[in-house]
Design an enzyme around this catalytic site. Structure first.
Site, PDB file in Angstrom:
ATOM      1  N   GLU A  84      12.779   6.113  -6.665  1.00 54.58           N
ATOM      2  CA  GLU A  84      14.234   6.171  -6.605  1.00 54.58           C
ATOM      3  C   GLU A  84      14.894   4.797  -6.683  1.00 54.58           C
ATOM      4  OE1 GLU A  84      14.871   8.461  -3.055  1.00 54.58           O
ATOM      5  OE2 GLU A  84      14.770  10.358  -4.139  1.00 54.58           O
ATOM      6  N   GLU A 115      -8.274  10.661   1.521  1.00 58.93           N
ATOM      7  CA  GLU A 115      -7.749   9.678   2.469  1.00 58.93           C
ATOM      8  C   GLU A 115      -8.862   9.019   3.278  1.00 58.93           C
ATOM      9  OE1 GLU A 115      -6.519  11.781   6.589  1.00 58.93           O
ATOM     10  OE2 GLU A 115      -5.292  12.400   4.892  1.00 58.93           O
TER      11      GLU A 115
END
Length: 301
Positions: A84, A115
């Protein structure tokens, strides 16, 4: 596997023990009460967040980059915030980057098993040639994600500024990072589901870090996003409204000014307020690292 039940993010919330028997309205009210704790958590970490904003802005001002590294929800939030920045602040896509365990595919499909790979976090940092000019923000709600620890350790070894964001207290998970931000929202309504309060407070923190740094870089005038990228009808309309509000020109005059500035709102304002032609106005802005207020002040004496 390491026992993680002691972590704050894994504990059972006594306020939601009857979750499965609540009405829809009671569910909403419970979520609302619990979500209020995210605002308190941000307030409690305000000094660390402010320190991070200053360090990020300093590094970006000198050509550095900001990286968010995470897995699962934390990684997705980092990628979202990075994505963004270009439309909001007209930044180069490489200035703010999100790194997620599992790569782009993990944005739409769960890859939580990845992860656990410490070395993958380290390799991600090496792959992007991180240096002492850069900032690496490691994001892990429970604080233990090996991928994030690998990224933070590799970034430190390369001399980068490191920021750690977690939702557990430091005594539960220690980290060797330059800035340690703990966002303590307590146990989740749904035990262990850190996409809830932990995810919300992480999004809030990332909003503050990126927006705060961009403000410090002069990409905002007052509270207007004068570096907005005019890439669609909505953003063109926003650009025209910003110009109209700040100059009191008619919409048609704002449209003409916007076109003369190559759809650059900040440059359009500079041209209007100084009377300079585009090239000279652009040169003056560059002399002040794009800070519109400083550039205007310099010419007005």
């Amino acid at each position: 596997m390491e026992e993680r039940g002691h972590l704050l993010t894994e504990q059972v919330n006594p306020e939601s023990l009857t979750l499965d028997s609540l009405s829809a309205l009671e569910l909403v009210e419970l979520f609302n009460r619990e979500d209020a704790k995210t605002v308190e958590a941000i307030a409690a970490a305000k000094h660390q967040l402010a320190q991070a904003v200053d360090r990020i802005a300093e590094k970006l001002r000198h050509g550095g980059r900001l990286f968010y590294a995470g897995a699962g929800t934390s990684g997705r939030l980092g990628v979202l915030d990075a994505a963004e920045c270009p439309p909001t602040f007209c930044t180069h896509p490489e200035m703010v980057q999100g790194i997620i365990a599992g790569g782009a595919g993990a944005l739409v499909r769960s890859s939580e098993d990845l992860e656990d790979l410490f070395e993958d976090g380290s390799e991600a940092i090496a792959h992007r040639h991180v240096t002492e000019l850069d900032v690496v923000v490691g994001i892990t709600a429970g604080g233990t994600t090996p991928y994030v620890h690998g990224a933070i350790q590799a970034a430190r070894q390369r001399g980068a500024t490191t920021v750690f964001i977690a939702c557990v207290p430091a005594e539960q998970v220690e980290i060797d990072a330059d800035i340690d931000i703990r966002l303590l929202v307590g146990p989740e309504v749904l035990a262990g589901s850190t996409r809830l309060k932990a995810g919300t407070v992480t999004k809030m923190a990332l909003n503050i870090l990126s927006t705060g740094a961009m403000v410090k870089l002069g990409k905002v005038y007052g509270n207007r996003m004068v570096d907005v990228a005019v890439t669609n009808k909505k953003l063109r309309d926003r650009a025209l409204r910003i110009l109209g509000d700040l100059t009191e020109l008619s919409r048609s005059e704002c449209a003409e000014l916007l076109e003369r500035s190559d759809r650059n709102v900040k440059l359009a304002l500079m041209m209007h307020w100084t009377g300079l032609e585009k090239d000279k106005a652009h040169h003056l802005l560059n002399q002040h690292q794009g800070n519109l207020r400083e550039a205007i002040t310099s010419i007005q004496g």
